[in-house]
Design an enzyme around this catalytic site. Structure first.
Site, PDB file in Angstrom:
ATOM      1  N   MET A  45       0.844  -1.195   0.000  1.00 42.36           N
ATOM      2  CA  MET A  45       0.000   0.000   0.000  1.00 42.36           C
ATOM      3  C   MET A  45       0.883   1.249   0.000  1.00 42.36           C
ATOM      4  O   MET A  45       0.401   2.357   0.246  1.00 42.36           O
ATOM      5  CB  MET A  45      -0.938   0.001   1.209  1.00 42.36           C
ATOM      6  CG  MET A  45      -1.900  -1.195   1.180  1.00 42.36           C
ATOM      7  SD  MET A  45      -3.403  -0.955   2.128  1.00 42.36           S
ATOM      8  CE  MET A  45      -2.736  -0.702   3.761  1.00 42.36           C
ATOM      9  N   HIS A  52       9.193  -3.186   3.326  1.00 39.28           N
ATOM     10  CA  HIS A  52       8.783  -3.379   1.928  1.00 39.28           C
ATOM     11  C   HIS A  52      10.017  -3.665   1.059  1.00 39.28           C
ATOM     12  O   HIS A  52       9.973  -4.533   0.184  1.00 39.28           O
ATOM     13  CB  HIS A  52       8.124  -2.110   1.378  1.00 39.28           C
ATOM     14  CG  HIS A  52       6.877  -1.676   2.092  1.00 39.28           C
ATOM     15  ND1 HIS A  52       6.822  -0.536   2.858  1.00 39.28           N
ATOM     16  CD2 HIS A  52       5.636  -2.219   2.132  1.00 39.28           C
ATOM     17  CE1 HIS A  52       5.599  -0.381   3.335  1.00 39.28           C
ATOM     18  NE2 HIS A  52       4.857  -1.396   2.922  1.00 39.28           N
ATOM     19  N   ASP A 169       2.688  -8.975   9.044  1.00 39.56           N
ATOM     20  CA  ASP A 169       1.243  -9.201   8.977  1.00 39.56           C
ATOM     21  C   ASP A 169       1.012 -10.707   8.928  1.00 39.56           C
ATOM     22  O   ASP A 169       0.583 -11.265   7.914  1.00 39.56           O
ATOM     23  CB  ASP A 169       0.667  -8.501   7.748  1.00 39.56           C
ATOM     24  CG  ASP A 169       0.857  -6.998   7.823  1.00 39.56           C
ATOM     25  OD1 ASP A 169       0.022  -6.332   8.435  1.00 39.56           O
ATOM     26  OD2 ASP A 169       1.880  -6.498   7.312  1.00 39.56           O
TER      27      ASP A 169
HETATM   28  P1  AMP Z   1       1.542  -2.785   3.472  1.00 38.66           P
HETATM   29  O1  AMP Z   1       2.061  -1.732   2.555  1.00 38.66           O
HETATM   30  O2  AMP Z   1       1.504  -2.370   4.902  1.00 38.66           O
HETATM   31  O3  AMP Z   1       0.259  -3.406   2.985  1.00 38.66           O
HETATM   32  O4  AMP Z   1       2.618  -3.962   3.431  1.00 38.66           O
HETATM   33  C1  AMP Z   1       2.981  -4.556   2.226  1.00 38.66           C
HETATM   34  C2  AMP Z   1       3.768  -5.809   2.520  1.00 38.66           C
HETATM   35  O5  AMP Z   1       4.927  -5.470   3.266  1.00 38.66           O
HETATM   36  C3  AMP Z   1       2.976  -6.816   3.352  1.00 38.66           C
HETATM   37  O6  AMP Z   1       3.247  -8.139   2.890  1.00 38.66           O
HETATM   38  C4  AMP Z   1       3.534  -6.592   4.728  1.00 38.66           C
HETATM   39  O7  AMP Z   1       3.453  -7.735   5.567  1.00 38.66           O
HETATM   40  C5  AMP Z   1       4.986  -6.279   4.418  1.00 38.66           C
HETATM   41  N1  AMP Z   1       5.600  -5.545   5.535  1.00 38.66           N
HETATM   42  C6  AMP Z   1       5.091  -4.455   6.164  1.00 38.66           C
HETATM   43  N2  AMP Z   1       5.895  -4.095   7.196  1.00 38.66           N
HETATM   44  C7  AMP Z   1       6.913  -4.986   7.216  1.00 38.66           C
HETATM   45  C8  AMP Z   1       8.066  -5.162   8.041  1.00 38.66           C
HETATM   46  N3  AMP Z   1       8.325  -4.343   9.067  1.00 38.66           N
HETATM   47  N4  AMP Z   1       8.897  -6.185   7.772  1.00 38.66           N
HETATM   48  C9  AMP Z   1       8.637  -7.030   6.735  1.00 38.66           C
HETATM   49  N5  AMP Z   1       7.577  -6.917   5.920  1.00 38.66           N
HETATM   50  C10 AMP Z   1       6.723  -5.909   6.154  1.00 38.66           C
END
Ligand code: AMP
Length: 309
Positions: A45, A52, A169
């Site tokens: 997102m 990310h 997540d």
């Molecule tokens: P989001 O943009 O929050 O939807 O996250 C996109 C992807 O990045 C999802 O698969 C999350 O689980 C992963 N993600 C978010 N924060 C972290 C983190 N601190 N470490 C590893 N992966 C992450």
């Protein structure tokens, strides 16, 4: 891109191009697909951070072509959640994604993803989506219905060989694995470790909401999980959860949930009994709702021993 081509032509560290439509994306991927190249997908997102970027780098290391999606998916936000104020900075995201090795960023407008009258959803039913974040007292199962619907659509639009998700997540990763298995998506799901700040706070786009004092208090979440893990490894998961609760209390944090569950079935567990256990926490800290977790392997060393913790 095959590996020889990559060696001959080092990847320029420039912003990744943003594609807005499914048609543009399909045509950009057509040659690669015809040539039998592997496609890696990193759904996000946006408002990128090292978490990310670790997913993009993993995809870069394994796949010929790396696609990141950048889409703040409205259907996974409930009424009163933070959809409108979710942090966004597309220009920075395209630069960071390109530098980390993404070839393309699929960044569609909402109406490109959800046509007017869209009325089909993908839902993992039952025990995986009604607990933890899916508990009606928390975000509710509608949250995961939004996630699985958009991820299924991204799988159909991109057609990845491998898709990368974060352990941050954890429940989302479990739910997506189940969806991919149940619906026979021909994609391998990779789940990468949580990337943390030096003081242990799990990186999250929502950390941007934290005022300085709350940013400090938020470190209690990872301390609590470390305490839970220590207790579990010393033979008392319930003692560990008690210690975790005290860590949160000392920081003035009332958890929305703090629970130990089987890492695959998400059934509640009372003790480590030869299967991986997920201890997951969600809490509001200031104006941010934060989640974090630790995955405890029956015979592993602490996840919180890493030097950057
Ligand atoms: P989001 O943009 O929050 O939807 O996250 C996109 C992807 O990045 C999802 O698969 C999350 O689980 C992963 N993600 C978010 N924060 C972290 C983190 N601190 N470490 C590893 N992966 C992450």
């Amino acid at each position: 891109m095959n590996s020889n081509l990559l060696l001959d032509n080092p990847r320029p560290t420039v912003a990744a191009p943003a594609l807005r439509t499914k048609a543009e994306l399909r045509s950009a991927l057509a040659d690669a697909r015809r040539a039998g190249q592997t496609i890696g997908l990193v759904p996000t997102m946006g408002y990128l951070h090292e978490g990310h970027l670790s997913l993009i780098r993993a995809a870069r290391a394994e796949c010929d072509l790396v696609v990141m999606s950048l889409f703040v998916n409205p259907t996974q936000f409930g009424p009163g959640e933070d959809l409108d104020r979710y942090p966004r900075d597309e220009e920075r995201d395209l630069r960071l994604a390109g530098e980390a090795g993404a070839d393309l960023v699929f960044a569609p407008p909402v109406e490109e993803v959800y046509a007017p009258g869209a009325s089909t959803v993908v839902e993992v039913t039952g025990s995986l989506t009604g607990v933890l974040d899916g508990d009606p007292q928390s975000r509710g199962p509608e949250h995961f219905r939004g996630v699985t619907t958009v991820v299924a659509k991204l799988f159909n639009i991109v057609g990845p060989d491998v898709a990368y998700f974060g352990q941050k997540d954890a429940q989302q990763a479990v739910v997506i694995r189940r969806m991919a298995r149940d619906l026979d998506f021909p994609v391998r799901i990779e789940v990468m470790p949580t990337v943390r700040e030096a003081d242990g706070l799990a990186m999250s786009s929502r950390n941007a909401y934290l005022e300085p004092a709350d940013r400090e208090r938020a470190t209690a979440l990872s301390r609590a999980l470390a305490a839970a893990e220590r207790g579990a490894c010393a033979g008392s998961l319930s003692g560990g959860l008690g210690a975790a609760r005290r860590e949160l209390e000392e920081a003035g944090i009332e958890p929305e949930y703090l629970e130990a569950r089987d890492a695959e079935t998400l059934e509640p567990v009372e003790a480590l009994e030869g299967r991986p256990v997920l201890v997951a926490v969600a809490a509001r800290v200031g104006s941010a709702r934060l989640i974090d977790n630790v995955l405890i392997q029956p015979s592993s060393n602490s996840n919180f021993d890493s030097p950057n913790f």
